[in-house]
Enzyme design. Structure first.
Site: not given
Ligand code: SF4
Length: 237
Positions: A117-118, A203, A206, A228
């Site tokens: 996701c990151c 975010c 998280c 991240c």
């Molecule tokens: S901090 Fe969490 S929601 Fe944001 S990009 Fe990374 S995994 Fe995704």
């Protein structure tokens, strides 16, 4: 500046270490011109950096990675800062919206695979942005966490094609208290989530409130993940 061996980086690092943060930023602006930019997620250090640059009349651009999953309070702070500092902070967006990512990779990827996701929402978009610059300025500080305790002032990071991009952390040797004292002295706004126990804010899925010495302890609760991925190990420092 085209060239970069480790001895050059070390000697520049030593030189810049003796400078005040505003003079580190002046060096960045004079050396890299419009190819230098401040990346900010609106943590207190980033706010100090943008204020120092603005107060010194340095024409440094600023940008933020808007993952589409930022707290409303963070987006409100962006607007507040643009008005207070009379600057424009560019939003860099991921290739896919959150809904498109859910359709491709499944809903709430952050719960199953935060690394991926990151990568999709931060690392890839930063990677594209780095091709527009030769010096990336960040608010990393050594006292934020154990992982960041050896962060250099000046280093070389990599674009996605592994080409070099300089990276400067002008407040690397500042403490949390110094940063907050600066905000207070200059009556600068901060993310109101800090007043509710959040210390490092990313975010919303998280990030949780945290306490203790680890400023980043509230990030990715339940996972081993600590960064991240945008601040991956430097190529040279
Ligand atoms: S901090 Fe969490 S929601 Fe944001 S990009 Fe990374 S995994 Fe995704």
């Amino acid at each position: 500046m085209a060239e970069h061996d480790s001895s050059q980086i070390t000697s520049l690092d030593v030189k810049l270490s003796a400078y005040a943060p505003v003079d580190r930023l002046r060096w960045a602006s004079e050396t890299f011109g419009s190819r230098a930019a401040i990346g900010t997620s609106f943590q207190p250090a980033g706010i100090v950096i943008m204020h120092l640059a603005k107060s010194a009349g340095l024409p440094l651009k600023a940008f933020t990675l808007n993952t589409g999953l930022l707290f409303p309070e963070t987006l409100a702070l962006k607007t507040q800062l643009e008005e207070a500092l009379q600057i424009s902070i560019e939003e860099v967006h991921p290739a896919q919206t959150v809904a498109e990512q859910a359709a491709t990779h499944g809903a709430e990827l952050w719960k199953r695979n935060p690394e991926k996701c990151c990568e999709l929402r931060k690392v890839d978009s930063l990677g594209k942005k780095l091709f527009e610059m030769d010096l990336w300025i960040t608010g990393m500080r050594r006292d934020q966490s154990t992982e960041r305790s050896a962060t250099p002032l000046l280093s070389l990071a990599a674009r996605p094609d592994n080409s070099d991009v300089w990276k400067l952390n002008p407040l690397v040797d500042w403490s949390r208290d110094q940063v907050w004292a600066y905000l207070k002295e200059h009556k600068l706004p901060h993310n109101v989530l800090h007043d509710r126990g959040y210390r490092s804010i990313g975010c919303w899925p998280c990030t949780q409130p945290s306490s203790g010495n680890d400023e980043r302890g509230g990030r990715w609760p339940g996972f081993e993940k600590r960064e991240c991925g945008i601040h991956t190990p430097n190529k040279k420092s």
